[in-house]
Design a protein around this motif. Structure first.
Motif, mmCIF file in Angstrom:
data_model
loop_
_atom_site.group_PDB
_atom_site.id
_atom_site.type_symbol
_atom_site.label_atom_id
_atom_site.label_comp_id
_atom_site.label_asym_id
_atom_site.label_seq_id
_atom_site.Cartn_x
_atom_site.Cartn_y
_atom_site.Cartn_z
ATOM 1 N N LEU A 515 0.827 -1.202 0.000
ATOM 2 C CA LEU A 515 0.000 0.000 0.000
ATOM 3 C C LEU A 515 0.868 1.262 0.000
ATOM 4 C CD1 LEU A 515 -2.792 -1.061 2.535
ATOM 5 C CD2 LEU A 515 -2.983 -0.849 0.042
ATOM 6 N N SER A 518 2.368 1.702 -3.407
ATOM 7 C CA SER A 518 1.310 2.111 -4.326
ATOM 8 C C SER A 518 1.002 3.592 -4.165
ATOM 9 C CB SER A 518 0.045 1.286 -4.071
ATOM 10 O OG SER A 518 0.288 -0.092 -4.272
ATOM 11 N N ASP A 519 1.037 4.085 -2.924
ATOM 12 C CA ASP A 519 0.777 5.502 -2.665
ATOM 13 C C ASP A 519 1.894 6.373 -3.218
ATOM 14 O OD1 ASP A 519 -0.755 7.654 -1.327
ATOM 15 O OD2 ASP A 519 1.064 7.796 -0.107
ATOM 16 N N ASP A 522 1.644 6.202 -7.031
ATOM 17 C CA ASP A 522 0.307 6.502 -7.548
ATOM 18 C C ASP A 522 -0.144 5.427 -8.530
ATOM 19 O OD1 ASP A 522 -2.059 7.871 -7.799
ATOM 20 O OD2 ASP A 522 -1.306 9.244 -9.350
#
Length: 758
Positions: A515, A518-519, A522
């Motif tokens: 996560l 992924s942040d 983006d």
């Protein structure tokens, strides 16, 4: 003078004494070596490379020549040391760059001139004169390479293994090992012993690539210095490649696998005493390698070669580096082919008649009586040779029939039979050596392919996002991983990937890491795949793939003891790329199980290292052929799933068909390729297909017939097939049918594809 000055002075004196002793020991060892069939001149090259230590080098060399019988044995080397020292002091003193080209030219020119003079003054055959010239040129190359490397080290404090630095390091290594390969201490050959130790050190650090390259260079060096041992030493290229695959398991695994491969290879080719010599050198090198502390080894390699980490490889043109090594191995293989062809051309087999005449008749006082009629004599020899080749020898009656005047028919019979046996033994020896050269040439070709595969995999990186890589590195630093390296890049298909390398274990949550990355990027990433090698951990993440894969597996043995000859494994490189491997060993039971497990284990390691399916099969085929068991072969069935692109690639070597079930229609993928381990070259059947939502791919062993597969598919619906339930029902159906006929091991693996969108 204060205490610090006294300590510094003592340390400086100790360093000088240590270097002086090392220079003298090296010169003494080089004096005992050979190159190109002539005494090595590397001691003169050592003096030209280190002019400050000319005195101990000259003294050590003179001591050796005195011990073996006189200064005259080393007149070229000793004169070369003195003349080179005088010229260096006169023209090159104070040069900051070390004048490598000039020093090499002076050393080589002086040694060539002295060699030519000695050859002209003393009775010398052509081979000895040519050997002196070769040794002189090797000394000049040694001087140039060593001086260039010393200058590079003074500037950068490291010796790069890329480009010209790699070539220079290889030249120094080959020169040293070739000179020491003819020096024997007790039961060990110093050159090959040192080569085995260096090979293991490099294989532990650079895995299969380094092990194979150093093994090939060691074989080349031994061929130059001690041609009689070259046949056995050629196995080191294969041994280095294979033991590099076990580098992740630690020092013990690398050493044991290396000794085992050398022992099995030497026993397979039947090299006799030479095989034992190789085994002792391999064992000694392994012990020497194990005795070196890992911390010391790491410091030395980092000091010499800059300690390049795996994460920095992407930013340092790793594809070019691997391509360069692959090209170097290709050149070595070409040189091996040229040398083999040249040696075959030079071999002129003497006829049995010539051997008997030269050894017996030429010195006989009654030769003029037996050979008065030369035509009849030649005809008699021709008939006797034909008889010997047809009936494995001649009889005394045949001698009396064609040479009735011969006074020693029994001796002539023995001479003919001995000449026949010698010819047969010589042909058998050449056949063994030819087979070994073919095997090593195949291994070098496999290594070339593997390096090309790795180069191509790295070359598929389109771009690296430095900013995102730095942000990901900062995130890992906040988690407490201080030495972490991060790289976020985009491949040629436009999909994003992330690779992290940390020291020690990863103790966080895989979901939280996915996560967070992924942040940062983006972009939605899948769960990371974590692998560990010694104290280095690799964390690989890929963009959330468009397709999802679920599987079901069923296995059953044909025997009551529970040993199935089938083996299966899966390899996950990332959330986008994975492999399924199935192998069926010859027969049933433990023996078949061992062959198939070996094939699956080696394939899994190679595929996990980035090697292509075809290259992995080629290597497995070669390894099975030399494993030492009679008729040791196994089928190999591999599927590569690319869940980002939605494709599947299938490779088969003697394997049962693979089936694709789509919308109620069954498509069969099968071929006629032979299993691995039978032929010199294993040409597989290869297929590829596009994956769609609801597809089901089925891998089976030959214990599951096509009729059984079609019957099982007929009992299912056209959509949403549970792979685990289908594999179980198919296996039970196959077992039911096997009870009424021939029993065989049964394996089935079903893979269901589901499309989940971008």
């Amino acid at each position: 003078m204060n205490v610090r000055s006294v300590v510094t002075l003592r340390e400086g004196t100790g360093t000088v004494l240590l270097r002086t002793a090392a220079a003298a020991a090296a010169a003494f060892a080089f004096s005992a070596g050979y190159a190109g069939g002539s005494p090595s001149m590397l001691n003169a090259g050592l003096a030209a490379a280190f002019p400050a230590y000319t005195a101990p080098i000259l003294a050590a060399s003179a001591l050796y020549y005195l011990l073996i019988g006189g200064i005259s044995a080393g007149v070229i080397q000793l004169s070369g040391i003195l003349i080179t020292a005088v010229l260096s002091a006169a023209f090159f003193r104070g040069r900051s760059d070390g004048a490598p080209l000039a020093a090499s030219a002076v050393c080589g020119g002086v040694l060539l001139l002295l060699s030519f003079t000695v050859s002209a003054v003393t009775p010398t055959d052509t081979s000895a004169a040519a050997g002196r010239m070769i040794a002189s040129v090797m000394a000049a190359v040694f001087v140039y390479a060593l001086r260039r490397l010393m200058h590079e080290y003074r500037l950068t404090k490291m010796l790069p293994l890329t480009g010209i630095g790699g070539l220079l390091s290889a030249a120094v290594y080959v020169s040293v090992i070739s000179a020491l390969s003819s020096v024997t201490a007790v039961i060990f050959d110093l050159g090959r012993l040192l080569g085995c130790a260096v090979l293991l050190c490099i294989a532990r650090r650079w895995r299969m690539t380094g092990g194979a390259a150093v093994g090939a260079l060691t074989a080349l060096a031994v061929f130059i210095g001690a041609p009689k041992m070259a046949a056995d030493t050629l196995l080191l290229a294969s041994a280095g490649l294979i033991c590099g695959a076990f580098a992740e398991l630690g020092v013990l695994a690398v050493g044991v696998s290396f000794i085992a491969v050398c022992a099995v290879g030497a026993a397979t080719v039947g090299s006799g005493a030479g095989g034992w010599s190789l085994f002792f050198d391999a064992a000694g090198g392994a012990l020497l390698f194990a005795a070196v502390p890992s911390g010391l080894l790491g410091k030395v390699t980092s000091m010499l070669f800059g300690g390049v980490s795996a994460a920095d490889t992407v930013g340092r043109a790793a594809a070019s580096r691997l391509g360069f090594v692959s090209s170097s191995l290709g050149e070595i293989r070409s040189q091996l082919t040229v040398v083999t062809a040249a040696m075959d051309r030079k071999i002129k087999e003497q006829s049995l008649s010539e051997a008997v005449f030269d050894g017996l008749c030429r010195g006989c006082e009654l030769r003029c009586v037996c050979h008065k009629d030369t035509r009849a004599s030649a005809k008699g020899f021709e008939e006797l040779e034909r008889e010997a080749m047809s009936f494995e020898g001649v009889s005394a009656d045949s001698i009396r029939r064609y040479f009735p005047a011969c006074c020693t028919p029994d001796l002539m019979t023995d001479s003919f039979n001995y000449a026949y046996k010698t010819r047969i033994d010589s042909r058998a020896a050449r056949l063994h050596i030819g087979e070994l050269r073919t095997l090593v040439s195949e291994q070098l070709a496999v290594t070339e392919e593997i390096l090309s595969d790795l180069s191509g995999r790295i070359g598929r990186i389109r771009s690296v996002d430095r900013e995102l890589s730095e942000r990901a590195g900062e995130y890992l630093l906040r988690l407490g991983y201080r030495n972490a390296r991060a790289c976020l890049y985009t491949d040629e298909s436009g999909f994003r990937h992330a690779e992290f390398f940390i020291t020690g274990e990863f103790v966080g949550s895989r979901m939280e890491l996915a996560l967070a990355v992924s942040d940062i990027a983006d972009c939605m990433f899948g769960l990371p795949v974590i692998t560990k090698a010694e104290d280095l951990t690799r964390i690989a993440l890929s963009e959330q793939p468009c397709y999802e894969l679920s599987k079901g597996i069923f296995t059953a043995s044909s025997t009551d003891n529970g040993y199935s000859g089938d083996s299966m494994g899966t390899v996950e490189l990332s959330s986008c790329e994975s492999y399924a491997v199935l192998s069926d060993g010859m027969g049933t039971g433990k023996r078949a199980r061992l062959d198939s497990m070996f094939a699956v284990s080696l394939a899994s390691r190679l595929l996990g290292a980035g090697v292509s399916m075809r290259s992995a099969l080629r290597l497995i085929n070669t390894v099975l052929r030399v494993k030492g068991w009679d008729e040791s072969f196994a089928t190999l069935d591999i599927i590569r799933f690319d869940l980002c692109a939605g494709t599947a690639e299938i490779l088969k070597a003697g394997a049962a068909p693979t089936y694709l079930f789509r919308d109620g229609v069954i498509k069969r993928f099968g071929g006629q390729a032979f299993p691995a381990g039978i032929l010199d070259r294993c040409s597989p059947d290869e297929f590829s297909c596009k994956l769609f939502d609801g597809d089901l791919l089925l891998m089976v062993s030959d214990g599951v017939s096509e009729d059984t597969v079609r019957e099982a598919f007929g009992k299912t619906g056209e959509r949403d097939i549970d792979p685990a339930a289908f594999a179980q029902s198919l296996g039970e159906l196959a077992m039911e049918k096997a009870r009424a006929g021939r029993r065989d091991d049964i394996s089935a693996a079903a893979f269901a594809v589901k499309y989940r969108g971008h």
